[in-house]
Design a protein around this motif. Structure first.
Motif, PDB file in Angstrom:
ATOM      1  N   LEU A   1       0.775  -1.242  -0.137  1.00  0.00           N
ATOM      2  CA  LEU A   1      -0.024  -0.027   0.024  1.00  0.00           C
ATOM      3  C   LEU A   1       0.930   1.223  -0.085  1.00  0.00           C
ATOM      4  O   LEU A   1       0.595   2.139  -0.968  1.00  0.00           O
ATOM      5  CB  LEU A   1      -0.927  -0.067   1.259  1.00  0.00           C
TER       6      LEU A   1
ATOM      7  N   ASP B   1       2.674   1.861  -3.181  1.00  0.00           N
ATOM      8  CA  ASP B   1       1.455   2.112  -4.182  1.00  0.00           C
ATOM      9  C   ASP B   1       1.250   3.748  -4.066  1.00  0.00           C
ATOM     10  O   ASP B   1       1.052   4.566  -4.907  1.00  0.00           O
ATOM     11  CB  ASP B   1       0.490   1.518  -4.173  1.00  0.00           C
ATOM     12  N   ILE B   2       1.141   4.071  -2.917  1.00  0.00           N
ATOM     13  CA  ILE B   2       1.073   5.558  -2.397  1.00  0.00           C
ATOM     14  C   ILE B   2       1.956   6.359  -2.969  1.00  0.00           C
ATOM     15  O   ILE B   2       1.934   7.446  -3.626  1.00  0.00           O
ATOM     16  CB  ILE B   2       0.750   5.805  -1.031  1.00  0.00           C
TER      17      ILE B   2
ATOM     18  N   PHE C   1       1.982   6.540  -6.880  1.00  0.00           N
ATOM     19  CA  PHE C   1       1.022   7.381  -7.258  1.00  0.00           C
ATOM     20  C   PHE C   1       1.034   8.777  -6.826  1.00  0.00           C
ATOM     21  O   PHE C   1       0.958   9.650  -7.719  1.00  0.00           O
ATOM     22  CB  PHE C   1      -0.325   6.859  -7.078  1.00  0.00           C
TER      23      PHE C   1
ATOM     24  N   VAL D   1      -4.271  11.592  -3.345  1.00  0.00           N
ATOM     25  CA  VAL D   1      -3.597  10.258  -3.569  1.00  0.00           C
ATOM     26  C   VAL D   1      -3.866   9.766  -2.229  1.00  0.00           C
ATOM     27  O   VAL D   1      -4.324   8.491  -2.508  1.00  0.00           O
ATOM     28  CB  VAL D   1      -2.009  10.295  -3.631  1.00  0.00           C
TER      29      VAL D   1
ATOM     30  N   ASP E   1      -7.596   8.793  -2.065  1.00  0.00           N
ATOM     31  CA  ASP E   1      -8.240   7.924  -3.050  1.00  0.00           C
ATOM     32  C   ASP E   1      -7.334   6.546  -2.915  1.00  0.00           C
ATOM     33  O   ASP E   1      -8.004   5.474  -2.833  1.00  0.00           O
ATOM     34  CB  ASP E   1      -7.400   8.310  -4.472  1.00  0.00           C
ATOM     35  N   ARG E   2      -6.138   6.301  -2.376  1.00  0.00           N
ATOM     36  CA  ARG E   2      -5.542   4.728  -2.067  1.00  0.00           C
ATOM     37  C   ARG E   2      -6.126   4.214  -0.944  1.00  0.00           C
ATOM     38  O   ARG E   2      -6.534   3.006  -0.696  1.00  0.00           O
ATOM     39  CB  ARG E   2      -4.231   5.069  -1.909  1.00  0.00           C
TER      40      ARG E   2
ATOM     41  N   MET F   1      -9.750   3.117  -1.920  1.00  0.00           N
ATOM     42  CA  MET F   1      -9.581   1.810  -2.583  1.00  0.00           C
ATOM     43  C   MET F   1      -9.568   0.688  -1.588  1.00  0.00           C
ATOM     44  O   MET F   1      -9.833  -0.398  -2.135  1.00  0.00           O
ATOM     45  CB  MET F   1      -8.149   1.984  -3.475  1.00  0.00           C
ATOM     46  N   GLN F   2      -8.696   0.804  -0.626  1.00  0.00           N
ATOM     47  CA  GLN F   2      -8.623  -0.357   0.395  1.00  0.00           C
ATOM     48  C   GLN F   2     -10.007  -0.503   1.186  1.00  0.00           C
ATOM     49  O   GLN F   2     -10.142  -1.597   1.242  1.00  0.00           O
ATOM     50  CB  GLN F   2      -7.414   0.135   1.339  1.00  0.00           C
TER      51      GLN F   2
ATOM     52  N   SER G   1     -14.598   8.000  -3.958  1.00  0.00           N
ATOM     53  CA  SER G   1     -13.405   8.863  -3.925  1.00  0.00           C
ATOM     54  C   SER G   1     -13.960  10.143  -4.507  1.00  0.00           C
ATOM     55  O   SER G   1     -13.459  11.063  -4.162  1.00  0.00           O
ATOM     56  CB  SER G   1     -12.314   8.028  -4.776  1.00  0.00           C
TER      57      SER G   1
END
Ligand SMILES: Nc1ncnc2c1ncn2[C@@H]1O[C@H](COP(=O)(O)OP(=O)(O)O)[C@@H](O)[C@H]1O
Ligand SMILES: [Mg+2]
Lengths: 252, 355
Positions: free
Chosen positions: B7, B10-11, B14, B282, B285-286, B289-290, B305
């Motif tokens: 995670l 990914d953060i 992005f 970000v 949003d991330r 998503m989780q 989001s």
């Protein structure tokens, strides 16, 4: 007399309106030339044509012997002509000092390829700050140097417009109603400033004014306009005594 | 269980991409006042460069004869082969990565100039519409012209980090992405704090006055677009390598609008604001998503989001219309210091006779 700026037979129309209908004027070196005339007589249009904001349909603008008709405004500036606007056009959210700095000529750091290298422009920038401060002191604006331009009073904005023009080391300054909306005391002060600047810096002024009472005593030479035409010219007293001028002003 | 490291990586990845995009828009809109509604186009330019060229250029080295195979059908296989080849050649892999992102930046910048040329002299709203239209045009062409990025199917991108195992690979890639983004941020901040940056703001404030003072407004605007579009192209290339594929429909106007929201939210004309705005986006949003797998809502969860971000934007515009971090004067040099020094000097020589 030497006239660096000459217009010959300028014509500019908007739809059916002939805003300029064959205007020929000479602006004499190191003098204050005044253009008077009632509202809508074409004074602002004349400045816009000279400074490249409008293209004339006919006629010619000559500066120091070269034809500058139709050049874009930024090229007119390169020739040494700077103008002010009837309504101040300041860079509103920039500070007073920043407004001055932007107006300077050939600031090396304004080139993108030099912008990244502070060493290539730091010196120049410091010199410009010094110059700006001197001009601001002259206009009693120096205490406001770090205030955003939009926080100034109307009169201070007019002064800053003048200061900005001086920052550019012009040969000639064209001013569109520099004292419009300014109280008579400040208006006289502004003209006093212009007089002393003309002497100190050998500047030439072309000033458009609607308010004759204040502006006339400061002028060396006067043109009167009405409906796109020059209807009278001469010394201030000559033009003031001209009956055609009086009639135009009273509305005929 | 949420994989925290994944995670986080990914953060960061992005964030690097959106940081690049938001500072690129900040140069154009925040400083120069150019309403670039075609950000997706320049982002796509970088992506399309990577998608269409990386496999094709490296395939011969990996022993694939492109004349013998149908690129559109076998592009995934080709990309995999190229990745395998790159995993044994770190130097080549990194060179390819760097060369392609530079090419992406160049392509973005080039497109920035071309797409804005017709409208750069026109009023800002015309320019905005022209850029928006150009972006959609490019996407639709890419969607329908198969040789570019294999049309609607999309194209696979070889992995220049395949030489690293497992999670290490992602950590290194995200780290490199973030370093690039920070470097670009620093460069842009340097530009913003130069007389050139001040000039951009002056043109934004009053174009006519800038012309009076000898500024060639159209050409300076063009420079701002060139900077912004190159950065967006760079972001697009990096993004393509990160997600490993390029699809035309990944570059819709919604991407442009998200970047706009970041800049307006964070504070236009302030690079720290752009950085904050993109971080807020970000992160939310991330994280959404989780968490979306764990909550139920009475609408399509994928919109959560957008809704959260939209609400945030409205609140910020109501209570802080200039963004969370408003614009500040760009101090090219320490003005107070220079001015107090000048004043001291004037005191020292009272008659003002010096000079
Ligand atoms: N941009 C324009 N479009 C249409 N008409 C204009 C424009 N500028 C000036 N005019 C017209 O030209 C005439 C002269 O205007 P102007 O030069 O502003 O006069 P003044 O400055 O002497 O008050 C007026 O009739 C005005 O309405
Ligand atoms: Mg007028």
């Amino acid at each position: 007399m030497d006239a660096p700026l000459k217009t010959r037979d300028l014509v500019k129309t908007f739809g059916g309106i002939r805003a300029l209908d064959g205007v020929s004027i000479d602006v004499y070196n190191e003098k204050i030339t005044l253009i008077i005339g009632p509202n809508g007589s074409g004074k602002t249009t004349l400045i816009n044509v000279i400074t490249g904001f409008y293209h004339p349909e006919r006629g010619e603008v000559k500066f120091n012997g070269s034809n500058i008709t139709g050049l874009p405004p930024f090229k007119i500036f390169e020739k040494g002509i700077v103008r002010t606007f009837q309504i101040p056009h300041l860079f509103k959210s920039l500070t007073v000092l920043e407004n001055m700095l932007v107006a300077s000529r050939n600031n090396p750091g304004e080139k993108l390829r030099k912008a990244l290298f502070k060493n290539s422009w730091r010196r120049a920038e410091e010199h410009l700050v010094e110059k700006a401060l001197r001009i601001l002191e002259l206009l009693n604006l120096d205490h406001l140097w770090d205030k955003p331009a939009c926080t100034l009073s109307g009169g201070q904005m007019k002064l800053l417009e003048i200061g900005r023009a001086l920052m550019a080391d012009p040969l000639m300054v064209l001013m569109d109603e520099p004292i419009a909306g300014v109280n008579p005391r400040l208006a006289n002060e502004i003209f006093e400033h212009l007089l002393s600047l003309r002497k100190e810096l050998n500047l030439t002024f072309l000033i458009v004014e609607h308010r004759l009472d204040i502006a006339l005593p400061y002028a060396d030479y006067v043109y009167a306009m009405d409906r796109g035409k020059i209807i009278s010219k001469g010394s201030p007293s000559e033009v003031l005594e001209d009956k055609i001028v009086a009639r135009a002003y009273l509305g005929g | 269980m949420i994989d925290i490291i994944r995670l986080l990586v990914d953060i960061i990845a992005f964030y690097a991409i959106y940081l690049l995009l938001s500072i690129s828009l900040n140069v154009e809109y925040g400083y120069a006042g150019i309403p670039n509604f075609g950000k997706a186009l320049f982002f796509a330019a970088g992506g399309f460069v990577v998608g269409s060229l990386t496999s094709r250029l490296l395939a011969p080295l990996a022993g694939i004869d492109l004349h013998q195979v149908n690129f559109k059908i076998y592009n995934v296989l080709i990309a995999t082969k190229v990745s395998q080849y790159l995993s044994g050649n770190i130097l080549l892999a990194l060179t390819a990565f760097i060369a392609m992102i530079i090419l992406g930046a160049i392509m973005g910048g080039l497109l920035g100039v071309v797409a804005s040329y017709p409208a750069i002299r026109l009023r800002e709203d015309y320019l905005a519409i022209t850029l928006l239209a150009a972006g959609e045009l490019a996407r639709i062409i890419a969607r329908n012209y198969d040789p570019l990025i294999c049309g609607t199917l999309g194209v696979s991108v070889p992995d220049p980090f395949a030489w690293l195992p497992g999670i290490q690979r992602s950590i290194v890639q995200a780290g490199i992405m973030m370093s690039i983004a920070v470097m670009v941020w620093l460069l842009v901040e340097r530009i913003a704090r130069s007389p050139f940056g001040r000039l951009l703001r002056a043109i934004r404030e009053d174009e006519r006055a800038a012309e009076v003072y000898g500024k060639n407004v159209a050409s300076i605007r063009m420079r701002a677009l060139l900077i912004g579009s190159s950065i967006a192209g760079l972001a697009g290339a990096i993004y393509a390598f990160y997600v490993g594929s390029v699809h035309a429909d990944d570059y819709t106007p919604i991407r442009t609008f998200i970047v706009w929201v970041m800049v307006v939210l964070g504070g236009a004309g302030n690079n720290a604001g752009a950085a904050l705005g993109s971080l807020v986006y970000v992160l939310s949003d991330r994280i959404i998503m989780q968490v979306k797998y764990y909550i139920t809502v009475p609408f399509d969860i994928n919109y959560l989001s957008y809704m959260a971000f939209g609400t945030l934007l409205i609140l910020v515009l109501m209570y802080r219309p200039k963004g969370i971090l408003p614009e500040k004067p760009s101090l090219t040099i320490d003005f107070s210091k220079v001015i107090s020094r000048l004043r001291e000097e004037a005191e020292a020589s009272p008659e003002g006779s010096g000079g």
